[in-house]
Write an enzyme that holds these catalytic residues in place. Structure first.
Site, PDB file in Angstrom:
ATOM      1  N   GLU A  39       9.091   1.484  11.031  1.00  0.00           N
ATOM      2  CA  GLU A  39      10.114   2.442  10.654  1.00  0.00           C
ATOM      3  C   GLU A  39       9.511   3.754  10.774  1.00  0.00           C
ATOM      4  O   GLU A  39       8.729   4.016   9.908  1.00  0.00           O
ATOM      5  CB  GLU A  39      10.859   2.283   9.138  1.00  0.00           C
ATOM      6  N   GLU A  47       8.732  16.047  15.602  1.00  0.00           N
ATOM      7  CA  GLU A  47       9.330  15.991  14.176  1.00  0.00           C
ATOM      8  C   GLU A  47       8.596  16.982  13.301  1.00  0.00           C
ATOM      9  O   GLU A  47       7.273  17.018  13.397  1.00  0.00           O
ATOM     10  CB  GLU A  47       9.270  14.559  13.789  1.00  0.00           C
ATOM     11  N   LYS A  80       0.882  -1.231   0.107  1.00  0.00           N
ATOM     12  CA  LYS A  80      -0.029  -0.047  -0.024  1.00  0.00           C
ATOM     13  C   LYS A  80       0.994   1.257   0.050  1.00  0.00           C
ATOM     14  O   LYS A  80       1.438   1.511   1.207  1.00  0.00           O
ATOM     15  CB  LYS A  80      -0.691  -0.149   1.339  1.00  0.00           C
ATOM     16  N   CYS A  85      13.300  10.980   7.444  1.00  0.00           N
ATOM     17  CA  CYS A  85      12.964  10.525   8.611  1.00  0.00           C
ATOM     18  C   CYS A  85      14.328  10.823   9.668  1.00  0.00           C
ATOM     19  O   CYS A  85      14.283  11.020  10.626  1.00  0.00           O
ATOM     20  CB  CYS A  85      12.721   8.919   8.682  1.00  0.00           C
ATOM     21  N   GLY A 123       6.388   4.888   8.214  1.00  0.00           N
ATOM     22  CA  GLY A 123       5.585   6.188   8.313  1.00  0.00           C
ATOM     23  C   GLY A 123       5.609   7.009   9.641  1.00  0.00           C
ATOM     24  O   GLY A 123       6.658   6.691  10.435  1.00  0.00           O
ATOM     25  N   SER A 124       4.743   7.484  10.103  1.00  0.00           N
ATOM     26  CA  SER A 124       4.618   8.461  11.217  1.00  0.00           C
ATOM     27  C   SER A 124       4.675   7.488  12.697  1.00  0.00           C
ATOM     28  O   SER A 124       4.072   6.383  12.621  1.00  0.00           O
ATOM     29  CB  SER A 124       3.667   9.411  11.320  1.00  0.00           C
TER      30      SER A 124
END
Ligand code: NAD
Length: 496
Positions: free
Chosen positions: A270, A400, A195, A304, A248-249
């Site tokens: 991650e 972040e 996805k 990231c 992702g977040s």
């Protein structure tokens, strides 16, 4: 100004409104819904792609399940898996310019940089993983089995493919992140439902074409385009998925982790970062300033492990900040198709607004902008920004931002630098700029992050595991560590 010309194949790919790959079929969403993609450099619509339904995701998982359980793929030998991965890497190499242009149009990044970095790193990584396909080993063990003292046994441990992998990725390196999932999955014999991020599915769809062309059996790789809330959630909840791998977040990663535990689905995460760049007084200050600027401004700060917190030993603080501000002020912003441009737009109007809110928050709380602090359109541009006079506990330092915004704070000594660097919920990467070998070696073990770079930043290699301490995630991508995450151990005991 030199504008790269789009390949006819790039334009054709976009104009034909690409569909999703489920099993052997290129399909629309079951209910015909689509979602628009935009060019971040102009804000204009590029094309539409299917907005997958829950049913679409379930069909993709079923296709991957069948391919894993009872297709020729489940019986492929390591050598075939190695050769197929090499073939796939060769096809990506052949279409590198097309893939880089798609990445540029869909993400906003420079086409030239995408070709040299994103696409080349994906190729290198798949070739590295192809090597592991023939080197996956179990072991044999001499056992005692105390309850059966008079028996003889033969015992061994097998390392087996984990099964159907549900992969969900972010938009900052769309092709590369997809390949970080695909490489170990295909090397070990898993099957995959990918996805891609809502905003950036184009290179994932092109990758699916190349997987077919390489000769992988139907169902081994499936791509569903759609939203996180529907397609991502459906993939996460599907009990036929054996392993989830997410980039992702941290907020979404935590949700996925909880759902994975309910089904005991294997999971690697991650997640976000707020990585420190530490400049010691003895460093080569010119290269430290250039390195610190590149650590935060590369990919518009949407990395990231971007060096988004700068700590400089006090006596050189003003000079290093001034050098970085000078570099930032000289950067040319514009379309990623313009080869003279240093920085592109952010991914979306939403991301531009988010970054802008942080800059305003800094201004409102009395911080000083050493440079930047401007936005402009019609694309989603924010000028590279450096903020000083900000407290370590401020949201600008602790959260972040995921944009070209650097916060800079002075420190007094090594202990102070370590305290500030580790004072973060995240722990993805850190760089130390110093020529004092003893100090560097004292600091490395004390930094709480998955990667530490010395006199460089965000330097990745397929052989080096990459991942986070603390809120930056669970598990590792790349290296042999990735192979471990895509396999299960099975202990076998044979009574002779
Ligand atoms: P995001 O978490 O919003 O989205 C990432 C992916 O998750 C997208 O595909 C999205 O559609 C999907 N998603 C969203 N909600 C979901 C849900 N409820 N269930 C299942 N899937 C869902 O993150 P983003 O804004 O796309 O990416 C930026 C973040 O990614 C940053 O925090 C960045 O640090 C992180 N990131 C981490 C790494 C790493 O290797 N650690 C690499 C790149 C990006």
């Amino acid at each position: 100004m030199a504008i790269a010309t789009l390949l006819p194949a790039t334009t054709a790919f976009i104009q034909r409104a690409p569909r999703m790959l489920i099993g052997a079929e290129w399909v629309e969403a079951a209910d015909g819904q689509t979602m628009p993609l935009h060019n971040p450099a102009t804000g204009e619509q590029l094309c539409v792609v299917p907005r997958a339904t829950v049913d679409d995701v379930d069909r993709a998982v079923l296709a991957a399940r069948q391919a894993f359980d009872d297709s020729p793929w489940s019986r492929t030998r390591p050598r075939e898996r190695q050769n197929l991965l090499w073939k796939l890497a060769d096809l990506i190499q052949r279409d590198a310019e097309l893939l880089a242009q798609l990445e540029c149009l869909n993400n906003g990044k420079s086409a030239a940089v995408a070709q040299a970095m994103d696409v080349q790193l994906a190729i290198d990584f798949l070739r590295y993983m192809a090597g592991w396909a023939t080197k996956i080993e179990g072991s044999s063990v001499e056992v005692s089995v105390p309850l059966m003292p008079d028996q003889q046994f033969h015992s061994f441990i097998r390392r087996e493919a984990v099964g159907v992998v549900g992969a969900i990725v972010a938009w900052n390196f769309p092709l590369l992140l997809a390949c970080w999932k695909l490489g170990p999955a295909l090397a070990t014999g898993c099957t995959v439902v990918l996805k891609p991020a809502d905003e950036t599915p184009l290179t994932a769809l092109k990758l699916a074409e190349l997987v077919q062309e390489a000769g992988y059996p139907d169902g081994v790789f499936n791509v569903v385009t759609g939203t996180g809330i529907t397609a991502g959630a459906a993939l996460t909840h599907n009990p036929r998925v054996d392993k989830l791998t997410f980039t992702g977040s941290t907020a979404v990663g935590k949700e996925i982790g909880k759902i994975a535990m309910d089904n005991m689905t294997r999971v690697t995460l991650e997640l976000g970062g707020k990585s420190p760049t530490i400049v010691m007084a003895d460093a080569d200050l010119g290269s430290a300033a250039a390195g610190a600027a590149s650590a935060i401004f590369f990919n518009q700060g949407q990395v990231c492990c971007a060096g988004s917190r700068l700590y400089v030993q006090r006596k050189h603080f003003d000079n290093v900040v001034a050098d970085i501000a000078g570099i930032a002020n000289a950067m040319k912003l514009g379309s990623g198709l313009d080869t003279s441009v240093d920085m592109g737009p952010l991914i979306s109007a939403r991301q531009q607004e988010r970054v802008w809110r942080y800059i305003e928050m800094g201004r409102d709380s009395g911080a000083t902008l050493a440079c930047g602090g401007e936005r402009f359109g019609p694309g989603y541009f924010v000028k590279p920004t450096v903020i000083v006079d900000v407290d370590q506990q401020h949201s600008l330092v602790q959260e972040e931002i995921f944009g070209p915004v650097l916060v800079a704070i002075p420190f007094d000594d090594e202990a102070d630098a370590l305290r500030l660097a580790n004072d973060s919920p995240y722990g993805l990467g850190a760089s130390i700029w110093s020529n004092d070998l003893a100090a560097v070696h004292r600091m490395i073990p004390r930094i709480k992050s998955g990667s530490v770079w010395v006199n460089c930043h965000s330097a990745l290699d397929p052989a080096l595991p990459f991942g986070g301490y603390k809120m930056s995630g669970v598990g590792r991508e790349m290296g042999y560590a990735a192979i471990e995450h895509y396999t299960e151990l099975k202990s076998v005991l044979i009574k002779l």
